[in-house]
Design a protein around this motif. Structure first.
Motif, PDB file in Angstrom:
ATOM      1  N   HIS A 194      -4.421   3.666   2.504  1.00 28.43           N
ATOM      2  CA  HIS A 194      -4.628   2.896   1.263  1.00 28.43           C
ATOM      3  C   HIS A 194      -4.848   1.322   1.716  1.00 28.43           C
ATOM      4  N   GLN A 248      -1.948   4.479  -6.594  1.00 31.01           N
ATOM      5  CA  GLN A 248      -1.197   4.437  -5.343  1.00 31.01           C
ATOM      6  C   GLN A 248       0.159   4.083  -6.067  1.00 31.01           C
ATOM      7  N   ARG A 262       0.841  -1.178   0.082  1.00 27.71           N
ATOM      8  CA  ARG A 262       0.085   0.022  -0.052  1.00 27.71           C
ATOM      9  C   ARG A 262       0.786   1.443   0.017  1.00 27.71           C
TER      10      ARG A 262
END
Length: 477
Positions: free
Chosen positions: A352, A454, A347
């Motif tokens: 996230h 991300q 992440r």
């Protein structure tokens, strides 16, 4: 319960949270769920940039927070906050309990225990004081401009990060990691008459600044950036058409990462949206092609002692001698596919949820000398460095721009070319690999991978490769 006292000061003593009560909250929130965890993060970061003969910007930031996740079947409940407190985590627990109604009945296995650390737990932000970093950037600028009268612009940046994470699961298993990360980038612009061209180089890894700010190190970076800029000044328009392409070692592995690596992540294959879905055990590449994702290499930018779910990273063989043998898995997709997690749950931050992501993805060396590969090409392209690119995961189609490339004629490297793009299909390109060099290199430590909004640090690599009949987009026929 493992001994995780290294980060207790950050996440419990400093914040006033009681470790026992937090573990109880997590255990209750995840009771009845298939999987989940509390992920706590504390991060300090800095960045300095230099341009036009002066320090252009300087920043320092401290962030902290948590993400609490509950997973049942394919359903995920996720709540996060930048406040590290018992009240905030308790409120998040109320939110994630809602997904227990979708319990899949297959509880994930516990975490593997590991005592391995792949990097020195140093804090690069405290190694060199601010004035010394500014002086370093000024010295870089002076050196670059002293090398050649054609240098008209020089820019450089230094960035460092110190991240601590702690992961708590419902059975009170705890894992922690202390992650340093540094990066140094330089860029040179040269002019010859009305023509201007640029060259750049960067390096970094999970260590302190020391290895990268020694004069031999940063001067080498500037020398390389200048070389690229001067090569580009002499470049001619790239040809267009179908031709044999020799890919250089190291950073050209970014094509492997984008066009092939993403298609071997577990979520795309579970959902059958990858071009590789359903092909496990089948030939997907030429004989001799072996591709791995290895998060266990000491100090590398893409390496992690544990992933962001607490699973130790591994050296995962994805393609072995041309046969598809594995996928990169986080815990959820591994469970749903009946496979083992591979330590690829990553992440961007506590804000996230994790997903399957690459670490250091590269192709193993073969048996051919690079000179032998080039000599085999009657007419083609030698692509040494790449810039940006795009890929469609479902189809595998890609377009990549070569930032440094040369014509090859009768086995000899010819004129540098500008504007070359490689156009093709990732799975198809794997079957067109005809010669594999014995010179595998990893990139210098600059990769950042984007997926679903991300970004995470990654590494790439490959040996020299001969790929037959790739479509090259250029400006001349």
């Amino acid at each position: 319960m493992s001994d995780t006292s290294n980060t207790d000061e950050l996440f419990f003593n400093r914040t006033g949270m009681d470790r026992g009560r937090i573990e109880t909250v997590v255990s209750d929130a995840l009771d009845g769920a298939d999987d989940g965890e509390l992920y706590m993060e504390y991060c300090q970061s800095e960045g300095l940039s230099f341009d036009d003969g002066r320090l252009k910007s300087a920043s320092f930031d401290t962030t902290q927070g948590f993400g609490l996740r509950s997973v049942s079947g394919e359903a995920t409940g996720y709540a996060h906050a930048s406040e590290l407190s018992e009240d905030a985590i308790s409120r998040a627990a109320d939110t994630v309990r809602a997904v227990r109604a979708g319990h899949g009945g297959t509880t994930s296995v516990g975490l593997q225990q590991t005592n391995a650390s792949l990097y020195t737990e140093t804090n690069p932000l405290g190694e060199v004081d601010f004035s010394a970093k500014v002086k370093l950037l000024e010295d870089m600028n002076d050196y670059a401009r002293s090398l050649d009268d054609r240098v008209v612009q020089f820019s450089a940046s230094i960035s460092g990060e110190w991240q601590a994470v702690k992961i708590v699961r419902k059975d009170n298993e705890c894992r922690e990691d202390i992650r340093p990360l540094v990066r140094v980038n330089v860029s040179v612009v040269c002019a010859d008459g009305d023509r201007m061209e640029a060259g750049s180089h960067g390096t970094g890894g999970r260590t302190g600044y020391a290895a990268y700010i020694e004069p031999d190190a940063w001067k080498g970076q500037i020398d390389e950036a200048l070389r690229q800029a001067l090569v580009n000044l002499d470049s001619i328009p790239a040809p267009a058409g179908e031709m044999d392409v020799v890919l250089g070692p190291g950073w050209p592995g970014i094509l492997l990462h984008e066009a092939i690596g993403h298609g071997l992540e577990g979520d795309f294959n579970r959902k059958k949206t990858s071009a590789f879905a359903g092909l496990m055990g089948e030939r997907v590449a030429s004989p001799g092609v072996t591709v791995v994702d290895d998060g266990t290499i000491n100090d590398r930018r893409g390496s992690l002692s544990i992933d962001d779910e607490g699973t130790p990273t591994s050296n995962t063989v994805l393609i072995e001698d041309g046969i598809l043998t594995g996928y990169m898995q986080d815990r959820m997709n591994a469970r749903l596919m009946g496979m083992a997690p591979t330590g690829n749950g990553r992440r961007e931050s506590f804000a996230h949820a994790p997903m399957p992501r690459m670490t250091n993805t590269y192709m193993h060396s073969g048996d051919h000398n690079p000179e032998e590969i080039l000599k085999s090409v009657k007419k083609g392209l030698y692509a040494v460095n790449f810039g940006g690119g795009q890929v469609d995961i479902t189809s595998g189609k890609f377009v990549f721009s070569a930032s440094e490339a040369y014509m090859v004629e009768n086995g000899k490297i010819g004129a540098p070319v500008k504007g070359a793009t490689l156009i093709g299909n990732g799975p198809d390109v794997l079957t067109r690999v005809k010669m594999i060099g014995n010179d595998m290199q990893l990139d210098p430590g600059v990769g950042t991978c984007g997926k679903d909004g991300q970004g995470v640090p990654v590494g790439v690599g490959q040996p020299s490769l001969l790929v037959e009949n790739i479509t090259v987009g250029g400006t001349t026929a």
